[in-house]
Design a protein around this motif. Sequence first.
Motif, PDB file in Angstrom:
ATOM      1  N   THR A 157       0.855  -1.183   0.000  1.00  0.00           N
ATOM      2  CA  THR A 157       0.000   0.000   0.000  1.00  0.00           C
ATOM      3  C   THR A 157       0.889   1.230   0.000  1.00  0.00           C
ATOM      4  O   THR A 157       2.102   1.134   0.241  1.00  0.00           O
ATOM      5  CB  THR A 157      -0.910   0.033   1.237  1.00  0.00           C
ATOM      6  OG1 THR A 157      -0.092   0.246   2.401  1.00  0.00           O
ATOM      7  CG2 THR A 157      -1.696  -1.261   1.401  1.00  0.00           C
ATOM      8  N   ALA A 158       0.301   2.381  -0.235  1.00  0.00           N
ATOM      9  CA  ALA A 158       1.064   3.618  -0.273  1.00  0.00           C
ATOM     10  C   ALA A 158       0.331   4.739   0.446  1.00  0.00           C
ATOM     11  O   ALA A 158      -0.896   4.824   0.386  1.00  0.00           O
ATOM     12  CB  ALA A 158       1.341   4.028  -1.713  1.00  0.00           C
ATOM     13  N   VAL A 159       1.110   5.561   1.108  1.00  0.00           N
ATOM     14  CA  VAL A 159       0.598   6.771   1.753  1.00  0.00           C
ATOM     15  C   VAL A 159       1.506   7.913   1.331  1.00  0.00           C
ATOM     16  O   VAL A 159       2.723   7.756   1.308  1.00  0.00           O
ATOM     17  CB  VAL A 159       0.601   6.634   3.285  1.00  0.00           C
ATOM     18  CG1 VAL A 159       0.020   7.904   3.942  1.00  0.00           C
ATOM     19  CG2 VAL A 159      -0.200   5.418   3.714  1.00  0.00           C
ATOM     20  N   MET A 160       0.913   9.049   1.035  1.00  0.00           N
ATOM     21  CA  MET A 160       1.694  10.188   0.577  1.00  0.00           C
ATOM     22  C   MET A 160       1.859  11.219   1.684  1.00  0.00           C
ATOM     23  O   MET A 160       0.968  11.417   2.504  1.00  0.00           O
ATOM     24  CB  MET A 160       1.017  10.837  -0.638  1.00  0.00           C
ATOM     25  CG  MET A 160       0.880   9.914  -1.825  1.00  0.00           C
ATOM     26  SD  MET A 160       0.209  10.741  -3.278  1.00  0.00           S
ATOM     27  CE  MET A 160       1.586  11.851  -3.650  1.00  0.00           C
ATOM     28  N   GLY A 161       3.030  11.864   1.698  1.00  0.00           N
ATOM     29  CA  GLY A 161       3.217  13.043   2.523  1.00  0.00           C
ATOM     30  C   GLY A 161       3.532  12.846   3.983  1.00  0.00           C
ATOM     31  O   GLY A 161       3.586  13.831   4.728  1.00  0.00           O
ATOM     32  N   VAL A 162       3.716  11.606   4.428  1.00  0.00           N
ATOM     33  CA  VAL A 162       4.054  11.360   5.836  1.00  0.00           C
ATOM     34  C   VAL A 162       5.160  10.316   5.908  1.00  0.00           C
ATOM     35  O   VAL A 162       5.314   9.512   5.000  1.00  0.00           O
ATOM     36  CB  VAL A 162       2.830  10.877   6.640  1.00  0.00           C
ATOM     37  CG1 VAL A 162       1.760  11.961   6.716  1.00  0.00           C
ATOM     38  CG2 VAL A 162       2.259   9.602   6.059  1.00  0.00           C
ATOM     39  N   ALA A 173       2.302   6.370   9.064  1.00  0.00           N
ATOM     40  CA  ALA A 173       1.597   5.817   7.904  1.00  0.00           C
ATOM     41  C   ALA A 173       1.106   4.402   8.135  1.00  0.00           C
ATOM     42  O   ALA A 173       0.899   3.668   7.176  1.00  0.00           O
ATOM     43  CB  ALA A 173       2.525   5.837   6.696  1.00  0.00           C
ATOM     44  N   GLY A 174       0.890   4.024   9.409  1.00  0.00           N
ATOM     45  CA  GLY A 174       0.640   2.620   9.709  1.00  0.00           C
ATOM     46  C   GLY A 174      -0.804   2.171   9.799  1.00  0.00           C
ATOM     47  O   GLY A 174      -1.056   0.974   9.853  1.00  0.00           O
ATOM     48  N   SER A 175      -1.765   3.063   9.830  1.00  0.00           N
ATOM     49  CA  SER A 175      -3.144   2.610  10.004  1.00  0.00           C
ATOM     50  C   SER A 175      -3.755   2.242   8.656  1.00  0.00           C
ATOM     51  O   SER A 175      -3.553   2.923   7.650  1.00  0.00           O
ATOM     52  CB  SER A 175      -3.989   3.681  10.685  1.00  0.00           C
ATOM     53  OG  SER A 175      -4.223   4.761   9.823  1.00  0.00           O
ATOM     54  N   TRP A 176      -4.518   1.152   8.618  1.00  0.00           N
ATOM     55  CA  TRP A 176      -5.111   0.699   7.356  1.00  0.00           C
ATOM     56  C   TRP A 176      -6.014   1.748   6.720  1.00  0.00           C
ATOM     57  O   TRP A 176      -5.952   1.951   5.505  1.00  0.00           O
ATOM     58  CB  TRP A 176      -5.858  -0.606   7.598  1.00  0.00           C
ATOM     59  CG  TRP A 176      -6.477  -1.148   6.357  1.00  0.00           C
ATOM     60  CD1 TRP A 176      -7.789  -1.151   6.037  1.00  0.00           C
ATOM     61  CD2 TRP A 176      -5.805  -1.763   5.257  1.00  0.00           C
ATOM     62  NE1 TRP A 176      -7.980  -1.716   4.808  1.00  0.00           N
ATOM     63  CE2 TRP A 176      -6.784  -2.112   4.300  1.00  0.00           C
ATOM     64  CE3 TRP A 176      -4.456  -2.043   4.973  1.00  0.00           C
ATOM     65  CZ2 TRP A 176      -6.460  -2.728   3.097  1.00  0.00           C
ATOM     66  CZ3 TRP A 176      -4.146  -2.664   3.781  1.00  0.00           C
ATOM     67  CH2 TRP A 176      -5.143  -2.997   2.859  1.00  0.00           C
ATOM     68  N   PRO A 177      -6.872   2.427   7.483  1.00  0.00           N
ATOM     69  CA  PRO A 177      -7.738   3.439   6.848  1.00  0.00           C
ATOM     70  C   PRO A 177      -6.974   4.591   6.200  1.00  0.00           C
ATOM     71  O   PRO A 177      -7.528   5.291   5.350  1.00  0.00           O
ATOM     72  CB  PRO A 177      -8.594   3.955   8.018  1.00  0.00           C
ATOM     73  CG  PRO A 177      -8.608   2.843   8.995  1.00  0.00           C
ATOM     74  CD  PRO A 177      -7.240   2.241   8.891  1.00  0.00           C
ATOM     75  N   ALA A 178      -5.715   4.770   6.588  1.00  0.00           N
ATOM     76  CA  ALA A 178      -4.936   5.882   6.041  1.00  0.00           C
ATOM     77  C   ALA A 178      -4.309   5.556   4.691  1.00  0.00           C
ATOM     78  O   ALA A 178      -3.767   6.443   4.041  1.00  0.00           O
ATOM     79  CB  ALA A 178      -3.832   6.272   7.015  1.00  0.00           C
ATOM     80  N   GLN A 179      -4.382   4.303   4.289  1.00  0.00           N
ATOM     81  CA  GLN A 179      -3.731   3.927   3.034  1.00  0.00           C
ATOM     82  C   GLN A 179      -4.478   4.514   1.833  1.00  0.00           C
ATOM     83  O   GLN A 179      -5.687   4.367   1.714  1.00  0.00           O
ATOM     84  CB  GLN A 179      -3.664   2.403   2.908  1.00  0.00           C
ATOM     85  CG  GLN A 179      -3.043   1.701   4.106  1.00  0.00           C
ATOM     86  CD  GLN A 179      -1.705   2.298   4.498  1.00  0.00           C
ATOM     87  OE1 GLN A 179      -0.788   2.349   3.697  1.00  0.00           O
ATOM     88  NE2 GLN A 179      -1.595   2.752   5.748  1.00  0.00           N
ATOM     89  N   ALA A 180      -3.742   5.189   0.971  1.00  0.00           N
ATOM     90  CA  ALA A 180      -4.366   5.857  -0.165  1.00  0.00           C
ATOM     91  C   ALA A 180      -4.456   4.955  -1.398  1.00  0.00           C
ATOM     92  O   ALA A 180      -5.373   5.093  -2.211  1.00  0.00           O
ATOM     93  CB  ALA A 180      -3.581   7.111  -0.507  1.00  0.00           C
TER      94      ALA A 180
END
Length: 125
Positions: free
Chosen positions: A96-101, A106-113
């Motif tokens: 998964t990927a998260v931007m800007g952090v 960036a570890g929570s599942w709901p935060a994955q973009a």
Amino acid sequence: VQLVESGGNDVQIGGSLRLSCAVFGFNSDDYVINWFHQTPTGARERVSCLSRRTGVPYYADSVKGRFAISGDNAKNTVYLQMNGLVPEDAGLYSCTAVMGVPCERAGSWPAQAFWGRGTGVSVNS
């Protein structure tokens, strides 16, 4: 953005696998790639993370010393080398990927973009 995992397979206890996550479509390097593990019962854990910008890795305690994350920027691919596999490691591995952090935020599942479909790992005795 598209993430495509590969490399999952059946292995014996103590065996090794290398998972790959091909990353397509980012216009900047300000993102992190996570590997999440989902067990057959549905529990989900982030096992590792790599910052594209800094190269700093993160590992869950459950995999420290056994798994290693790395990136090949020329190939836009992130790898998860898994050694000393045990039955508890079996399940679906998704990148998964998260931007800007950074990874630590960036570890929570709901935060994955963005996320891929996953690749399956089975560990047999």
